[in-house]
Design an enzyme around this catalytic site. Sequence first.
Site, PDB file in Angstrom:
ATOM      1  N   ALA A   1       0.852  -1.208   0.000  1.00 11.19           N
ATOM      2  CA  ALA A   1       0.000   0.000   0.000  1.00 11.19           C
ATOM      3  C   ALA A   1       0.878   1.244   0.000  1.00 11.19           C
ATOM      4  O   ALA A   1       0.529   2.274   0.587  1.00 11.19           O
ATOM      5  CB  ALA A   1      -0.903  -0.017   1.243  1.00 11.19           C
TER       6      ALA A   1
ATOM      7  N   GLY B   1       0.818   1.299  -4.651  1.00 10.28           N
ATOM      8  CA  GLY B   1      -0.402   0.680  -4.105  1.00 10.28           C
ATOM      9  C   GLY B   1      -1.481   1.690  -3.809  1.00 10.28           C
ATOM     10  O   GLY B   1      -2.647   1.498  -4.174  1.00 10.28           O
TER      11      GLY B   1
ATOM     12  N   THR C   1       6.369  -5.483  -8.593  1.00 11.20           N
ATOM     13  CA  THR C   1       7.619  -5.397  -7.837  1.00 11.20           C
ATOM     14  C   THR C   1       8.848  -5.712  -8.692  1.00 11.20           C
ATOM     15  O   THR C   1       8.843  -6.653  -9.481  1.00 11.20           O
ATOM     16  CB  THR C   1       7.542  -6.366  -6.634  1.00 11.20           C
ATOM     17  OG1 THR C   1       6.397  -6.028  -5.846  1.00 11.20           O
ATOM     18  CG2 THR C   1       8.799  -6.322  -5.789  1.00 11.20           C
ATOM     19  N   ASN C   2       9.894  -4.897  -8.507  1.00  7.75           N
ATOM     20  CA  ASN C   2      11.143  -5.084  -9.248  1.00  7.75           C
ATOM     21  C   ASN C   2      12.138  -5.990  -8.522  1.00  7.75           C
ATOM     22  O   ASN C   2      12.059  -6.117  -7.304  1.00  7.75           O
ATOM     23  CB  ASN C   2      11.827  -3.705  -9.423  1.00  7.75           C
ATOM     24  CG  ASN C   2      11.442  -3.038 -10.725  1.00  7.75           C
ATOM     25  OD1 ASN C   2      11.136  -3.707 -11.714  1.00  7.75           O
ATOM     26  ND2 ASN C   2      11.439  -1.721 -10.726  1.00  7.75           N
TER      27      ASN C   2
ATOM     28  N   HIS D   1      12.365  -5.660 -18.321  1.00 10.96           N
ATOM     29  CA  HIS D   1      12.172  -4.295 -17.781  1.00 10.96           C
ATOM     30  C   HIS D   1      13.500  -3.828 -17.192  1.00 10.96           C
ATOM     31  O   HIS D   1      13.701  -3.804 -15.988  1.00 10.96           O
ATOM     32  CB  HIS D   1      11.078  -4.323 -16.706  1.00 10.96           C
ATOM     33  CG  HIS D   1      10.793  -2.973 -16.120  1.00 10.96           C
ATOM     34  ND1 HIS D   1      10.538  -1.861 -16.891  1.00 10.96           N
ATOM     35  CD2 HIS D   1      10.727  -2.566 -14.822  1.00 10.96           C
ATOM     36  CE1 HIS D   1      10.335  -0.828 -16.098  1.00 10.96           C
ATOM     37  NE2 HIS D   1      10.438  -1.223 -14.839  1.00 10.96           N
TER      38      HIS D   1
END
Length: 318
Positions: free
Chosen positions: A9, A13, A118-119, A174
């Site tokens: 969040a 988020g 998420t990376n 990415h």
Amino acid sequence: MKKISLIGAGQIGGTLAHLIAIKELANVVLFDIDEGIAKGKALDIAQSLAVDGYNVKLSGTNNYEETKDSDVIIITAGVPRKPGMSRDDLLGTNLKIIKQVAEGIKDTSPNAFVICITNPLDVIVMALQKYSNFPKEKVIGMAGILDTSRFKHFIAEELNSEIKNVNSFVLGGHGDTMVPVPNRTTINSKPLNDFIKDGSTTQERIDSIIDRTRKGGAEIVKFLKTGSAFYAPAASGVAMAESYLKNQKKTLPCAACLNGEYGIKDLYVGVPVIIGEKGIEKIIELTLDADEQKSFQTSIDAVRELFNAAKKIDPSLT
Ligand code: TXD
């Protein structure tokens, strides 16, 4: 009303929750290990809906039970980059986090369409699918839509065009090896190369736009200093969720698990896919020209190398 749970969040988020709410796409559960962030943002956004009368329920929690039976789960749990960090530098920390998230969702929402943000994206979404054992067509990574939106923005600026009239996409991982495709880019249906021929722009300027796209995340991290981009990533994630929930069957550049397409098996990488009510309904296999193929292969090699690093951290990923 459908249910979307947002695992994480934070900056993305919270923006996801707000966008979903004002589109009245679904009810929203914000989940975070920091329960206060989840509850505070859910309450604030819920109260904001009174201004314009949107009809969406929001709640915040740190208990996976409250995310039960989600139709869509969007995952941003993890740490973002700081200036000078590469996306790959996040691997160790975010791999542990995604394992926790997979444990939290696999029994509570086994039928969800799961969008990972998420990376380092390509490896984290691959790890998520393996840890959760969800069907591959129901686990997808968000990156290509963001990278494409950056490329389109720069092209529209360069040619003083309305961005909605710029069509293109980005292939591959990415990261710095991502593959914008200038030869498949059109502005008002006119090929980008025609704008080079008529002197509206130059190959050098297009090459610099490609480079700026690859470094688009780092450019924003440098300005923000304490975090990374979140408005465009959130808008991109919502486009994927909407195509699934409304069965729009949009063709979108996303990280999907290839099963022989492009000669690749069992690797997540950015390609055009059709997203409908079944999840990833089709992987679009393009005939790449020699330059595109070479760049795509470089990107695939980079993703594979990082996944090998992930397997060294957690051999269970083999
Ligand atoms: O195109 C893309 N895919 C990228 C992804 C675009 C931009 C940002 N990219 C990555 O998304 C970024 O590198 C991060 O890995 C994630 C999330 O970025 P965000 O900017 O939202 O990070 P924040 O604001 O730090 O939010 C992360 C939240 C934070 O509130 C933590 O408390 C929470 O994740 N968190 C967890 N939630 C649940 N469970 C666990 N274990 C957990 N750990 C942290």
